[in-house]
Write a protein that holds these residues in place. Structure first.
Motif, PDB file in Angstrom:
ATOM      1  N   THR A 148       0.848  -1.196   0.000  1.00  0.00           N
ATOM      2  CA  THR A 148       0.000   0.000   0.000  1.00  0.00           C
ATOM      3  C   THR A 148       0.883   1.246   0.000  1.00  0.00           C
ATOM      4  N   PRO A 149       0.314   2.446  -0.269  1.00  0.00           N
ATOM      5  CA  PRO A 149       1.123   3.660  -0.374  1.00  0.00           C
ATOM      6  C   PRO A 149       2.025   3.875   0.839  1.00  0.00           C
ATOM      7  N   GLY A 150       3.274   4.247   0.539  1.00  0.00           N
ATOM      8  CA  GLY A 150       4.266   4.454   1.575  1.00  0.00           C
ATOM      9  C   GLY A 150       5.174   3.260   1.783  1.00  0.00           C
ATOM     10  N   GLN A 151       4.821   2.107   1.225  1.00  0.00           N
ATOM     11  CA  GLN A 151       5.648   0.912   1.377  1.00  0.00           C
ATOM     12  C   GLN A 151       6.621   0.772   0.215  1.00  0.00           C
ATOM     13  N   THR A 152       7.718   0.091   0.471  1.00  0.00           N
ATOM     14  CA  THR A 152       8.775  -0.107  -0.519  1.00  0.00           C
ATOM     15  C   THR A 152       9.230  -1.559  -0.508  1.00  0.00           C
ATOM     16  N   ALA A 199       1.323   6.141  -4.410  1.00  0.00           N
ATOM     17  CA  ALA A 199      -0.058   6.569  -4.194  1.00  0.00           C
ATOM     18  C   ALA A 199      -0.994   5.456  -4.607  1.00  0.00           C
ATOM     19  N   GLY A 200      -2.229   5.535  -4.109  1.00  0.00           N
ATOM     20  CA  GLY A 200      -3.241   4.549  -4.460  1.00  0.00           C
ATOM     21  C   GLY A 200      -4.627   5.124  -4.312  1.00  0.00           C
ATOM     22  N   ARG A 217       6.988   3.556  -8.386  1.00  0.00           N
ATOM     23  CA  ARG A 217       8.254   3.987  -8.982  1.00  0.00           C
ATOM     24  C   ARG A 217       9.211   2.808  -8.997  1.00  0.00           C
ATOM     25  N   LEU A 218       9.679   2.460 -10.179  1.00  0.00           N
ATOM     26  CA  LEU A 218      10.684   1.427 -10.339  1.00  0.00           C
ATOM     27  C   LEU A 218      12.053   2.071 -10.383  1.00  0.00           C
TER      28      LEU A 218
END
Length: 420
Positions: free
Chosen positions: A383-387, A401-402, A410-411
């Motif tokens: 979810t947004p904020g995770q990497t 974002a979602g 972003r890759l």
């Protein structure tokens, strides 16, 4: 169940192959990636390396049938001298019928199963327990089963009119327990009828009544060249959980992965964002359950490997999914079927679902982490904020974002993948 390769050792309902997971290792810091670099989609297509059903592009369309257009299917209903049918065939046809609508939805209307049923019981020449399903099924025994069914039905049908055959046994035939797929083998004389080589068939077993019509979508996927995503050894759903019908047929999010959709021609090259060299790329993804938009973002890491990010939402075939968001998974087209050619990365490893609660009374559709049966990888979406990061390859995927319309990711990678 898997498609049976030629010369395969005996295959039973519980199949055994080996698998391994390689722990990541620490690497030196890489140079900062160049912003906004991208690659053509073809640069992220992987070559097949197993000679069978795998995750590679360029699938052999002699051995495997096309995955687009109308596929004409004749359904035969068979009984046996030791297991005679006691009712009409209508119930059996009705059990399979929803598979056609499900596949049409999954393929964005690009694949249609035209199901025709031969509504009569075809008597097989041998007893049900003589075909080897319970002892382990070899390719040769399976081909004999298909040949016997075709020969017995030949007086009543013109097989030249069909692309493939479904063979459904009476429920009295408990010895025909599971549902393997028969695939064309050019090294054998095969099965012919009405001047036509029968290249593809699904022979259903009693598991049809457990899994329901999606077993047909799973098995038909093998005729298109897709591998099994569940594990042949150890924990059955350790690799992808319920995220694709080629894994857990009864999973909460059984829509085919975006990678499969691209491989099969349902998703166009223009809907694929590729990063195959050091750089960075931001991508707006639309859910794979809906038509249109960019479906997958692919970060190539090696000769046969890539990471894929796709947006998943609780709509369409995935309406009962456990956790919406960005699904991140590794694809390796050199890994055989049943050994983890796709492995989902877990963005929610600390989740502790409560299987005793009713799914409709616990959480909104976007996050049903406490729903009945939602366990392990079913909750893996980011979810947004995770990497997600892979220090071995330098791959990184950030969820920026979602929302209801999809996700932005972003890759980035600071170096080329191993073997490139």
């Amino acid at each position: 169940m898997p498609a049976l390769p030629t010369r395969l050792r005996p295959c039973a309902a519980a199949l055994t192959l080996t698998s391994c997971l390689i722990a990541p290792t620490t690497v030196n810091a890489a140079p900062a990636p160049v912003a906004h670099r991208s690659s053509p989609p073809a640069a992220c297509a992987l070559p097949g390396r197993t000679g069978w059903t795998d995750e590679g592009h360029g699938t052999d369309r002699v051995q495997f049938q096309p995955a687009t257009g109308t596929r004409r299917v004749l359904t035969l209903f068979v009984d046996f001298p030791d297991a005679r049918a006691t009712g009409p065939t209508d119930e059996y046809a009705a059990q399979l019928a929803p598979a056609a609508d499900w596949l049409r939805t999954a393929s964005y209307g690009r694949t249609r199963l035209a199901l025709t049923s031969l509504h009569r019981w075809i008597r097989m020449p041998a007893a049900a327990d003589s075909y080897g399903f319970e002892r382990g099924l070899t390719f040769e025994a399976h081909e004999k089963y298909v040949r016997d069914a075709i020969a017995a039905a030949d007086p009543y049908a013109d097989f030249s009119r069909y692309d493939m055959v479904y063979v459904v046994p009476t429920r009295e035939a408990s010895a025909v327990s599971f549902s393997p797929t028969y695939l064309y083998d050019p090294t054998t004389s095969g099965v012919t009828a009405d001047g036509t080589r029968i290249k593809w068939a699904v022979t259903f077993g009693q598991d049809l009544w457990h899994w329901g019509p999606k077993v047909a979508d799973h098995e038909t996927g093998h005729t298109f060249g897709l591998p099994d995503l569940y594990s042949f050894t150890g924990a059955t759903h350790q690799y992808v959980g319920g995220w694709d019908v080629m894994g857990d047929i009864a999973g909460h999010a059984p829509q085919y992965l975006g990678w499969h959709s691209w491989k099969l021609g349902w998703t166009r090259d223009a809907q694929v964002a590729c990063l195959a060299a050091p750089g960075r790329r931001t991508v707006r993804l639309t859910p794979v359950e809906r038509r249109g938009g960019t479906k997958i973002a692919v970060l190539r890491t090696g000769d046969t490997t890539a990471y894929v990010a796709e947006s998943r939402r609780a709509v369409g075939n995935d309406r009962d999914m456990c956790r919406a968001g960005v699904l991140v998974y590794k694809v390796d087209s050199a890994v055989p079927t049943g050994e983890g050619p796709v492995r989902v990365m877990n963005g929610n490893p600390a989740a502790r679902p409560s299987p005793d609660l009713h799914p409709q009374k616990t959480a909104p559709r976007a996050d049903r982490s406490h729903a009945t049966g939602c366990t392990g990888l079913d909750l893996a979406a980011y979810t947004p904020g995770q990497t997600f990061t892979d220090p071995d390859s330098g791959a990184r995927i950030d969820v920026l974002a979602g929302g209801g319309a999809g996700d932005t990711v972003r890759l980035s990678t600071g170096r080329t993948g191993q073997g490139r």
